[in-house]
Design a protein around this motif. Structure first.
Motif, short mmCIF file in Angstrom:
data_model
loop_
_atom_site.label_atom_id
_atom_site.label_comp_id
_atom_site.label_asym_id
_atom_site.label_seq_id
_atom_site.Cartn_x
_atom_site.Cartn_y
_atom_site.Cartn_z
N THR A 1 0.64 -1.04 -0.35
CA THR A 1 -0.41 -0.18 -0.49
C THR A 1 0.96 0.96 -0.33
OG1 THR A 1 -1.10 -1.10 1.32
CG2 THR A 1 -1.72 1.36 1.23
N LEU A 2 1.82 1.12 0.54
CA LEU A 2 2.47 2.40 1.11
C LEU A 2 3.85 2.53 -0.24
CD1 LEU A 2 3.98 2.13 4.18
CD2 LEU A 2 1.87 3.50 3.79
N SER A 3 3.64 1.42 -0.85
CA SER A 3 4.79 1.78 -2.52
C SER A 3 3.76 2.40 -3.59
CB SER A 3 4.94 0.42 -2.45
OG SER A 3 4.40 -0.71 -3.11
N ARG A 4 2.54 1.89 -3.27
CA ARG A 4 1.29 2.23 -4.55
C ARG A 4 1.84 4.52 -3.93
NH1 ARG A 4 -2.81 -1.86 -4.54
NH2 ARG A 4 -1.51 -3.66 -6.14
N LEU A 5 1.42 4.73 -2.98
CA LEU A 5 1.73 5.93 -2.69
C LEU A 5 3.25 6.50 -2.87
CD1 LEU A 5 -0.25 6.50 0.55
CD2 LEU A 5 -1.29 5.90 -1.64
N GLU A 6 4.13 5.92 -2.36
CA GLU A 6 5.10 6.23 -3.24
C GLU A 6 5.89 6.28 -4.82
OE1 GLU A 6 8.93 7.04 -2.82
OE2 GLU A 6 7.97 7.00 -1.14
N THR A 7 5.12 5.44 -5.68
CA THR A 7 5.13 5.65 -6.57
C THR A 7 4.47 7.09 -7.02
OG1 THR A 7 5.18 3.61 -6.95
CG2 THR A 7 4.59 4.61 -8.59
N GLU A 8 3.29 7.28 -6.88
CA GLU A 8 2.29 8.48 -6.24
C GLU A 8 3.12 10.25 -6.24
OE1 GLU A 8 -0.35 8.96 -8.63
OE2 GLU A 8 -1.07 7.04 -9.04
N SER B 1 -5.15 10.70 1.25
CA SER B 1 -6.28 10.39 2.16
C SER B 1 -5.60 8.58 2.84
CB SER B 1 -7.55 9.75 1.50
OG SER B 1 -8.44 8.89 1.39
N GLU B 2 -5.48 8.00 1.67
CA GLU B 2 -5.24 6.36 1.91
C GLU B 2 -3.35 6.53 3.08
OE1 GLU B 2 -4.95 2.55 2.17
OE2 GLU B 2 -5.61 3.70 -0.13
N GLY B 3 -2.63 7.67 2.81
CA GLY B 3 -1.79 7.56 3.88
C GLY B 3 -2.40 8.21 5.76
N LEU B 4 -3.67 8.79 5.91
CA LEU B 4 -4.09 8.58 6.92
C LEU B 4 -4.72 7.39 7.54
CD1 LEU B 4 -6.23 11.85 7.43
CD2 LEU B 4 -3.60 11.65 7.63
N GLU B 5 -4.66 6.70 6.52
CA GLU B 5 -5.53 5.25 7.24
C GLU B 5 -4.49 4.38 7.38
OE1 GLU B 5 -7.78 1.87 4.90
OE2 GLU B 5 -7.59 3.70 3.86
N SER B 6 -3.04 4.24 6.73
CA SER B 6 -1.61 3.74 7.41
C SER B 6 -1.30 3.82 8.74
CB SER B 6 -0.82 4.26 6.18
OG SER B 6 -0.19 5.20 6.89
N PHE B 7 -1.80 5.28 9.35
CA PHE B 7 -1.62 5.08 11.02
C PHE B 7 -3.42 4.47 11.67
CE2 PHE B 7 0.12 8.89 9.16
CZ PHE B 7 1.53 8.74 9.68
N GLY B 8 -4.26 4.12 10.73
CA GLY B 8 -5.42 3.39 11.45
C GLY B 8 -6.18 4.42 12.07
N GLY B 9 -6.34 4.06 13.57
CA GLY B 9 -8.19 5.34 14.16
C GLY B 9 -7.29 6.53 14.61
N GLN B 10 -5.62 6.38 14.90
CA GLN B 10 -4.15 8.04 15.37
C GLN B 10 -4.79 8.66 13.78
OE1 GLN B 10 -4.60 7.38 18.20
NE2 GLN B 10 -2.72 8.23 18.74
N GLY B 11 -4.33 7.86 12.62
CA GLY B 11 -5.01 9.10 11.84
C GLY B 11 -5.68 9.97 11.67
N TYR B 12 -7.34 9.61 11.70
CA TYR B 12 -8.79 10.38 12.37
C TYR B 12 -9.03 11.49 13.87
CZ TYR B 12 -13.47 11.15 10.92
OH TYR B 12 -14.63 11.60 10.79
N ILE B 13 -7.35 11.31 14.66
CA ILE B 13 -7.64 12.63 15.66
C ILE B 13 -6.91 13.59 15.54
CG2 ILE B 13 -6.49 11.81 17.83
CD1 ILE B 13 -8.65 10.26 17.43
N GLU B 14 -7.92 14.50 15.75
CA GLU B 14 -7.48 16.01 15.53
C GLU B 14 -6.32 16.05 16.20
OE1 GLU B 14 -7.64 18.06 13.20
OE2 GLU B 14 -9.69 18.06 12.47
#
Length: 636
Positions: A396-403, A454-467
Motif C-alpha cells: 500500500t505504501l509503495s503505491r503511494l510512493e510511486t505517486e 486520504s490513504e496515508g491517514l489510513e495507514s495510521f489506523g485510528g490515530q490518523g483520524y484524531i485531530e
C-alpha cells in the motif's frame, strides 16, 4: 460495609470469654481492613501487578512518528537535482538544503502546527466602538513571515545568484517548506506571483515601491502580497464575474469600489487585483476586454486600512491557519499597472506562479505524510510484528510512493522550465511546454495529493483520524488544492485553450519533447517495454486529439478532463523513465517507473472507445445525474 456491621453484631452477641479470646483469620483481617478503606498487605502486592488500578492507565504508549530531515530523506528530490544541476551549483546550495531540510522537520513544522491550533480571527471594533477590522494572527504566523524573508524563499529566484538554476533552488525549498509552513505558503505564492508580474509589466510605481520589499531578506522590510480576483459572481470566470469599478483621480491614481468575495492572505501588505475602469459617462466595458490590473497597498502612510473593510473571515473546511476574507473596497487608492483592458494578460504570470506553488504544496504534502507513515511503520506493532513487516502494508505504501515520486518529478521539471523563462533562456519549445504543462501539473498533482493524503491517514489506523495528532490537517488542507487557482475542469479547459491559441503548437512541442526523452530511456533493456507502452499511449492520445479537432468542438470539450489526465500520466511516465535511465539511478527508480507505466496511460482513448464523449454519452450523463430530480420538488 454490611459484612463489617454483621461482624460487629456477632462480636457483641458473644460471651465475654469468647470475645476476649476471638482471633480473626487472615482473610477476615483483609476484609476488615479493605472495608475500612485500608488495603491489606496481600492486596497491596496484588495491586502492584495490575496495570489498571486507580490512576494507572496501562504501561503501553505508542511511539509517535517523527521526521528528521526532509531533504536527506527525499531521494527523488536529491537525485533529480544531482542529475540536472551543474555540479558546482549543487555543491554550493547543498549545505543550505540540508540545513533547511532539518529545520522544516523541526522548528518550522512546530510553528506550522501552532498556526493550526491558533487560527486567525477578525476584531472589527475596538473597545470604544471604532471600526478597526484587525485581522489577529498568532505569533507563530508572524514568525513564519520572518523566517520566509531570512530563508530567501521569494528572494532566491530573483537574486539569480545561480542563474537559471536559482528558480529550481527555490522550488526545492518550497517543496519542503510548504507542508510544514502552517499555510504561510499561500501568501508566499501570491508574493512570488506579484514579483514576477512586477518584472514582466515593468510599471515604475510597482518596481519602485513594492519590488524591493517583495524580494527583501530583511524581515522588517519584507512584504507579502494578496491576489484579489474572486467576486460574488464567480471565481475563475473573471470576465463575467468581475464587478469592481475603478474611477480615475486627478493625480493619476484610481479609486476602487467593489466586493472581493474570497481574498486569501487578508493580512498582506499589498495586492494585485482586477477592476473595470469607468469612463467619464459612468460606463464600463464588459468581458475580458474591460479588465485592467491594479496595484494597491492595503494600508496608508498612517497605518490605517486603505478604504478597505474586512466584512468577515471565511470558515473553511481546511487551511484554517490562513486568514481568508470578504473585503469591501470603498474607494481604495490604487495604481493601474497594465494597459487598459489588458488586465488578464498582465496577471497571467501571477496565475502561472501560484499554480506552480499549488503543485509544490501537493507534492510536498504527499512526501511529508508518506515519510511520517514510513517512520510509523517501523514503530507500530500489530498481530505479532511491526507493520513494516506486513507485505500488504508495504504494498500500500509503495503505491503511494510511486505517486509521490511521479508528482515530485513533474513539479521539479516545471520549476526547471520556469528558471529558463526567468533568465530569458527558454527556447520556443520550452515556452510552449511551460504553457501546457503548468495547468496539467496543477490539476493532476492536486488529485494525487488528495488521494495520497486520504490513504496515508489510513495507514495510521485510528490515530490518523484524531485531530490531536495533527495528521487530519493533511487531508483537510489538501482538499483545497483541486479548487484553488482553478478547479480540475476549469484547468482542463485551460489546457484546451492553450491548444487553440497556439494552433496546436503546444501539442507538437509535447510530442517532440516526450519522444526525445523516450528514445534516450529506451536504451535500458529493463525499461524498454515501459517505454513502448508510453509511446503507444502517446500515439493514441495524439490520434484522438487530431480526430476530435476535426469533429464537433463539443467532443473535445467534454473530453477535456480525461485528455488532460492522459497528458499528465504520459508525461510523468516519460519523466520517471528518463530518471530511471540515468547512470546513477537506483533500482527503486526503475521499479517506480515500470509500475507507473502499467496503469491506463490514456484514459481519454478508453473513454472515447466507450462512447463517453458523443451526443449519446453526454445525454446519458445528464439523464443519470438528473434522474429523480424535479425543479422545485419538495423533500417531503
Amino acid at each position: 460495609m454490611l459484612r463489617l456491621q454483621q461482624r460487629s453484631f456477632l462480636l457483641r452477641c458473644c460471651s465475654p470469654k469468647t470475645t476476649t479470646t476471638a482471633v480473626l483469620s487472615a482473610r477476615e483481617k483483609s476484609v476488615w481492613a479493605e472495608e475500612a478503606g485500608h488495603p491489606s498487605e496481600r492486596n497491596v502486592d496484588l495491586q502492584s501487578k495490575i496495570p489498571f488500578a486507580r490512576a494507572k492507565v496501562g504501561p503501553f504508549f505508542q511511539d509517535r512518528p517523527r521526521l528528521t530531515n526532509m531533504y536527506l530523506e527525499d531521494v527523488t528530490l536529491r537525485s533529480y537535482l544531482k542529475r540536472v544541476m551543474p555540479k558546482e551549483v549543487l555543491q554550493a546550495i547543498t549545505p543550505d538544503l540540508e540545513r533547511f531540510g532539518h529545520r522544516v522537520a523541526t522548528d518550522i513544522g512546530d510553528l506550522g502546527r501552532e498556526c493550526e491550533l491558533n487560527p486567525p480571527y477578525l476584531k472589527q471594533y475596538d473597545a470604544w466602538g471604532q471600526r478597526t477590522d484587525e485581522v489577529v494572527t498568532c505569533q507563530a504566523w508572524r514568525t513564519l513571515h520572518d523566517i520566509s524573508a531570512e530563508e530567501g524563499i521569494i528572494a532566491i529566484p530573483y537574486e539569480r545568484e545561480f542563474g537559471q538554476w536559482s528558480r529550481l533552488y527555490q522550488v526545492a525549498k518550497l517543496h519542503m517548506f510548504n507542508p510544514a509552513s502552517g499555510l504561510y505558503s499561500c501568501p508566499l505564492a501570491m508574493t512570488d506571483g506579484a514579483t514576477k508580474v512586477a518584472e514582466s509589466v515593468g510599471d515604475s510605481v510597482l518596481l519602485e515601491r513594492a519590488y524591493p520589499h517583495l524580494v527583501s531578506r530583511n524581515p522588517a522590510e519584507f512584504w507579502t502580497s494578496g491576489q484579489w480576483m474572486t467576486e460574488r459572481r464567480g471565481g475563475s470566470d473573471v470576465a463575467d464575474g468581475t464587478e469592481t469599478l475603478a474611477v480615475l483621480q486627478d493625480d493619476g491614481t484610481h479609486r476602487l469600489y467593489g466586493y472581493k468575495w474570497f481574498s486569501s492572505a487578508t493580512d498582506a501588505d499589498m495586492t494585485l487585483t482586477l477592476a473595470r475602469v469607468m469612463d467619464d459617462s459612468g460606463e464600463v466595458v464588459q468581458g475580458t476586454r474591460g479588465l485592467s490590473l491594479f496595484y494597491l497597498e492595503t494600508r496608508d502612510s498612517s497605518g490605517q486600512l486603505n478604504n478597505i473593510q474586512v466584512q468577515r473571515l471565511k470558515n473553511k473546511l481546511g487551511t484554517k491557519q490562513l486568514p481568508t476574507g470578504e473585503l469591501l473596497l470603498d474607494g481604495a487608492v490604487a495604481h493601474k499597472i497594465s494597459d487598459e483592458g489588458r488586465g488578464v494578460a498582465a496577471i497571467a504570470n501571477m496565475l502561472t506562479i501560484s499554480r506552480i506553488h499549488n503543485s509544490l504544496m501537493a507534492s510536498g504534502c504527499a512526501r511529508r505524510l508518506l515519510n511520517l507513515a514510513r517512520d510509523y511503520s517501523t514503530k507500530r506493532r500489530v498481530f505479532g510484528k511491526l507493520i513494516c513487516e506486513h507485505p500488504l502494508h508495504m504494498q500500500t505504501l509503495s503505491r503511494l510512493e510511486t505517486e509521490t515520486r511521479g508528482a515530485t518529478l513533474l513539479v521539479l521539471e516545471v520549476g526547471r522550465l520556469l528558471g529558463l523563462q526567468d533568465c530569458k533562456m527558454a527556447s520556443d519549445q520550452d515556452e510552449l511546454m511551460l504553457r501546457l504543462i503548468t495547468p496539467i501539473t496543477k490539476l493532476y498533482t492536486a488529485k494525487q495529493a488528495i488521494a495520497v493524503c486520504s490513504e496515508g491517514l489510513e495507514s495510521f489506523g485510528g490515530q490518523g483520524y484524531i485531530e490531536d495528532t495533527g495528521l487530519p490537517t493533511f487531508l483537510r488542507d489538501a482538499q483545497v488544492l483541486s479548487i484553488w487557482e482553478g478547479t480540475t475542469n476549469v484547468l482542463s479547459h485551460d489546457v484546451l485553450r492553450s491548444l487553440v491559441k497556439t494552433k496546436g503548437a503546444v501539442l507538437q512541442a509535447f510530442y517532440s519533447d516526450t519522444t526525445t526523452r523516450l528514445k534516450q530511456a529506451a536504451v535500458k533493456d529493463n525499461l524498454r517495454p515501459s517505454c513502448q507502452a508510453v509511446e503507444s499511449a502517446l500515439q493514441k492520445t495524439m490520434s484522438f486529439a487530431q480526430k476530435a479537432a476535426s469533429q464537433d468542438p463539443g467532443i473535445l470539450e467534454v473530453a477535456a478532463r480525461d485528455f488532460s489526465y492522459s497528458l499528465a500520466r504520459i508525461y510523468i511516465g516519460v519523466l520517471m523513465l528518463e530518471h530511471a535511465s540515468w547512470d546513477q539511478a537506483s533500482s527503486t527508480d526503475s521499479t517506480a517507473a515500470v509500475r507507473w507505466c502499467r496503469q491506463d496511460l490514456c484514459p481519454v482513448v478508453t473513454g472515447d472507445e466507450a462512447g463517453y464523449y458523443g451526443k449519446e454519452g453526454m445525454a446519458q450523463d445528464t439523464a443519470l445525474v438528473m434522474d429523480g430530480y424535479h425543479v422545485g420538488s419538495s423533500a417531503l
